[in-house]
Design a protein around this motif. Structure first.
Motif, PDB file in Angstrom:
ATOM      1  N   GLN A   1       5.083  12.931  -3.735  1.00  0.00           N
ATOM      2  CA  GLN A   1       6.078  14.000  -3.861  1.00  0.00           C
ATOM      3  C   GLN A   1       5.785  14.902  -5.053  1.00  0.00           C
ATOM      4  N   LYS A   2       5.009  14.403  -5.993  1.00  0.00           N
ATOM      5  CA  LYS A   2       4.690  15.194  -7.186  1.00  0.00           C
ATOM      6  C   LYS A   2       3.457  16.076  -6.995  1.00  0.00           C
ATOM      7  N   MET A   3       2.810  15.949  -5.831  1.00  0.00           N
ATOM      8  CA  MET A   3       1.627  16.761  -5.563  1.00  0.00           C
ATOM      9  C   MET A   3       2.021  18.169  -5.142  1.00  0.00           C
ATOM     10  N   LYS A   4       1.203  19.143  -5.546  1.00  0.00           N
ATOM     11  CA  LYS A   4       1.392  20.517  -5.080  1.00  0.00           C
ATOM     12  C   LYS A   4       0.855  20.619  -3.653  1.00  0.00           C
ATOM     13  N   ASP A   5       1.216  21.704  -2.971  1.00  0.00           N
ATOM     14  CA  ASP A   5       0.936  21.820  -1.539  1.00  0.00           C
ATOM     15  C   ASP A   5      -0.543  21.638  -1.214  1.00  0.00           C
ATOM     16  N   LYS A   6      -1.436  22.284  -1.961  1.00  0.00           N
ATOM     17  CA  LYS A   6      -2.869  22.206  -1.686  1.00  0.00           C
ATOM     18  C   LYS A   6      -3.387  20.789  -1.903  1.00  0.00           C
ATOM     19  N   GLU A   7      -2.924  20.162  -2.966  1.00  0.00           N
ATOM     20  CA  GLU A   7      -3.325  18.783  -3.269  1.00  0.00           C
ATOM     21  C   GLU A   7      -2.799  17.833  -2.194  1.00  0.00           C
TER      22      GLU A   7
ATOM     23  N   GLN B   1       7.196  11.312   9.810  1.00  0.00           N
ATOM     24  CA  GLN B   1       6.638  12.555   9.282  1.00  0.00           C
ATOM     25  C   GLN B   1       6.713  12.616   7.764  1.00  0.00           C
ATOM     26  N   ILE B   2       7.769  12.072   7.201  1.00  0.00           N
ATOM     27  CA  ILE B   2       7.890  12.042   5.741  1.00  0.00           C
ATOM     28  C   ILE B   2       6.872  11.075   5.146  1.00  0.00           C
ATOM     29  N   MET B   3       6.714   9.899   5.752  1.00  0.00           N
ATOM     30  CA  MET B   3       5.725   8.937   5.258  1.00  0.00           C
ATOM     31  C   MET B   3       4.309   9.493   5.366  1.00  0.00           C
ATOM     32  N   GLY B   4       4.069  10.316   6.397  1.00  0.00           N
ATOM     33  CA  GLY B   4       2.747  10.885   6.608  1.00  0.00           C
ATOM     34  C   GLY B   4       2.525  12.206   5.901  1.00  0.00           C
ATOM     35  N   ALA B   5       3.468  12.611   5.046  1.00  0.00           N
ATOM     36  CA  ALA B   5       3.347  13.827   4.238  1.00  0.00           C
ATOM     37  C   ALA B   5       3.330  15.097   5.076  1.00  0.00           C
ATOM     38  N   LEU B   6       3.918  15.046   6.283  1.00  0.00           N
ATOM     39  CA  LEU B   6       4.103  16.253   7.087  1.00  0.00           C
ATOM     40  C   LEU B   6       5.421  16.948   6.745  1.00  0.00           C
ATOM     41  N   ASP B   7       6.319  16.206   6.134  1.00  0.00           N
ATOM     42  CA  ASP B   7       7.619  16.736   5.740  1.00  0.00           C
ATOM     43  C   ASP B   7       7.989  16.095   4.410  1.00  0.00           C
ATOM     44  N   LYS B   8       8.975  16.687   3.741  1.00  0.00           N
ATOM     45  CA  LYS B   8       9.400  16.166   2.443  1.00  0.00           C
ATOM     46  C   LYS B   8      10.835  15.668   2.527  1.00  0.00           C
ATOM     47  N   PRO B   9      11.144  14.563   1.849  1.00  0.00           N
ATOM     48  CA  PRO B   9      12.527  14.082   1.824  1.00  0.00           C
ATOM     49  C   PRO B   9      13.376  14.948   0.901  1.00  0.00           C
ATOM     50  N   ASP B  10      14.681  14.851   1.071  1.00  0.00           N
ATOM     51  CA  ASP B  10      15.584  15.526   0.131  1.00  0.00           C
ATOM     52  C   ASP B  10      15.553  14.818  -1.218  1.00  0.00           C
ATOM     53  N   GLN B  11      15.453  13.512  -1.160  1.00  0.00           N
ATOM     54  CA  GLN B  11      15.273  12.740  -2.395  1.00  0.00           C
ATOM     55  C   GLN B  11      14.557  11.438  -2.058  1.00  0.00           C
TER      56      GLN B  11
ATOM     57  N   MET C   1       0.823  -1.206   0.000  1.00  0.00           N
ATOM     58  CA  MET C   1       0.000   0.000   0.000  1.00  0.00           C
ATOM     59  C   MET C   1       0.862   1.264   0.000  1.00  0.00           C
ATOM     60  N   ILE C   2       1.919   1.270   0.853  1.00  0.00           N
ATOM     61  CA  ILE C   2       2.856   2.398   0.895  1.00  0.00           C
ATOM     62  C   ILE C   2       4.251   1.879   0.569  1.00  0.00           C
ATOM     63  N   GLN C   3       4.922   2.588  -0.313  1.00  0.00           N
ATOM     64  CA  GLN C   3       6.304   2.243  -0.648  1.00  0.00           C
ATOM     65  C   GLN C   3       7.184   3.468  -0.456  1.00  0.00           C
ATOM     66  N   CYS C   4       8.260   3.282   0.272  1.00  0.00           N
ATOM     67  CA  CYS C   4       9.293   4.314   0.411  1.00  0.00           C
ATOM     68  C   CYS C   4      10.510   3.832  -0.377  1.00  0.00           C
ATOM     69  N   LYS C   5      10.990   4.684  -1.255  1.00  0.00           N
ATOM     70  CA  LYS C   5      12.122   4.298  -2.098  1.00  0.00           C
ATOM     71  C   LYS C   5      13.263   5.307  -1.947  1.00  0.00           C
ATOM     72  N   ASN C   6      14.363   4.830  -1.381  1.00  0.00           N
ATOM     73  CA  ASN C   6      15.601   5.604  -1.272  1.00  0.00           C
ATOM     74  C   ASN C   6      15.372   6.979  -0.635  1.00  0.00           C
ATOM     75  N   ILE C   7      14.718   6.993   0.520  1.00  0.00           N
ATOM     76  CA  ILE C   7      14.401   8.243   1.199  1.00  0.00           C
ATOM     77  C   ILE C   7      15.625   8.766   1.954  1.00  0.00           C
ATOM     78  N   THR C   8      16.015  10.001   1.646  1.00  0.00           N
ATOM     79  CA  THR C   8      17.094  10.660   2.375  1.00  0.00           C
ATOM     80  C   THR C   8      16.578  11.979   2.939  1.00  0.00           C
TER      81      THR C   8
ATOM     82  N   GLU D   1      11.137   8.578  -3.192  1.00  0.00           N
ATOM     83  CA  GLU D   1       9.723   8.547  -3.540  1.00  0.00           C
ATOM     84  C   GLU D   1       8.901   7.965  -2.390  1.00  0.00           C
ATOM     85  N   ILE D   2       7.703   8.533  -2.186  1.00  0.00           N
ATOM     86  CA  ILE D   2       6.706   7.970  -1.284  1.00  0.00           C
ATOM     87  C   ILE D   2       5.483   7.659  -2.136  1.00  0.00           C
ATOM     88  N   LEU D   3       5.186   6.380  -2.303  1.00  0.00           N
ATOM     89  CA  LEU D   3       4.080   5.964  -3.154  1.00  0.00           C
ATOM     90  C   LEU D   3       2.937   5.417  -2.305  1.00  0.00           C
ATOM     91  N   TYR D   4       1.737   5.957  -2.504  1.00  0.00           N
ATOM     92  CA  TYR D   4       0.515   5.421  -1.908  1.00  0.00           C
ATOM     93  C   TYR D   4      -0.278   4.759  -3.032  1.00  0.00           C
TER      94      TYR D   4
END
Length: 216
Positions: free
Chosen positions: A66-72, A45-55, A1-8, A57-60
């Motif tokens: 990560q490709k969503m704009k702030d409002k989205e 916090q990164i998995m929960g979209a409260l913060d963003k990784p430096d690099q 359901m959730i995939q984290c790929k190479n989160i830094t 992907e977080i896939l739901y």
């Protein structure tokens, strides 16, 4: 359901996360453990979209948030993610019922619908007679159950909990742990829990051990 790929993730010169790969399945309860400073809360916090990784992907379900704009992203978080924190984070001026309703109202649900749903959840959590009490009149265990109810109000895909039983006594801690598994059994709810509590970690389906920003 959730995939984290190479989160830094770095804060200044300090690299907190160093290439995290992690998959969470629907209905799974996993714990994230490790020493202080290992990056547990940052990852949560990164998995929960409260913060963003430096690099990375977080896939739901295959969608890269990560490709969503702030409002989205804010709308996605409101509808798909619930949070439970160690010290409840309830608003002191509102009743238990009102605190639980807040995420639903932010999500533009009707007041009557939000109230009905909040009452149902609070009833389910054994708080029927505490709905009109403000946080100051609730015990620690009751506050944390209100926090869980608030996290559930929008039927999230996953609940992220950061040391949820850290401020509770033994009895309330055990009741909260049982509640997580009751919610999984009843609703197939997914949980990702940061914890120092070895008893809770042993109960979960998997424990992810972080050390020096990596999964050990």
């Amino acid at each position: 359901m959730i995939q984290c790929k190479n989160i830094t993730k770095s804060f200044g010169d300090l690299q907190v996360l160093k290439g995290i790969d992690l998959t969470v399945l629907q209905g799974e309860i996993i714990s994230i453990a490790g020493p202080s400073g290992a990056g547990k809360t940052t990852l949560l916090q990164i998995m929960g979209a409260l913060d963003k990784p430096d690099q990375g992907e977080i896939l739901y379900r295959g969608v890269d948030i990560q490709k969503m704009k702030d409002k989205e992203l804010a709308s996605f978080r409101n509808k798909n993610v619930g949070f439970v924190f160690q010290f409840h984070q309830l608003l002191p001026e509102f009743t238990a019922l009102e605190n639980v309703m807040i995420p639903a109202l932010i999500g533009n649900r009707k007041m009557s619908e939000a109230e009905k749903q909040a009452k149902e959840i609070l009833n389910f959590l054994g708080l029927a007679d505490r709905m009109e009490h403000k946080p100051a009149a609730l015990s620690g265990g009751e506050k944390q159950r209100v926090a869980v109810a608030r996290a559930l109000i929008n039927h999230p895909s996953v609940i992220f909990a950061d040391e949820p039983s850290g401020s509770l006594d033994t009895q309330n801690k055990e009741e909260l742990h049982r509640l997580f598994f009751d919610l999984r059994r009843q609703f197939n709810q997914t949980f990702v829990i940061v914890t120092h509590d070895e008893t809770l970690a042993e109960l979960t389906d998997r424990t992810i051990h972080l050390k020096d920003g990596k999964i050990s």
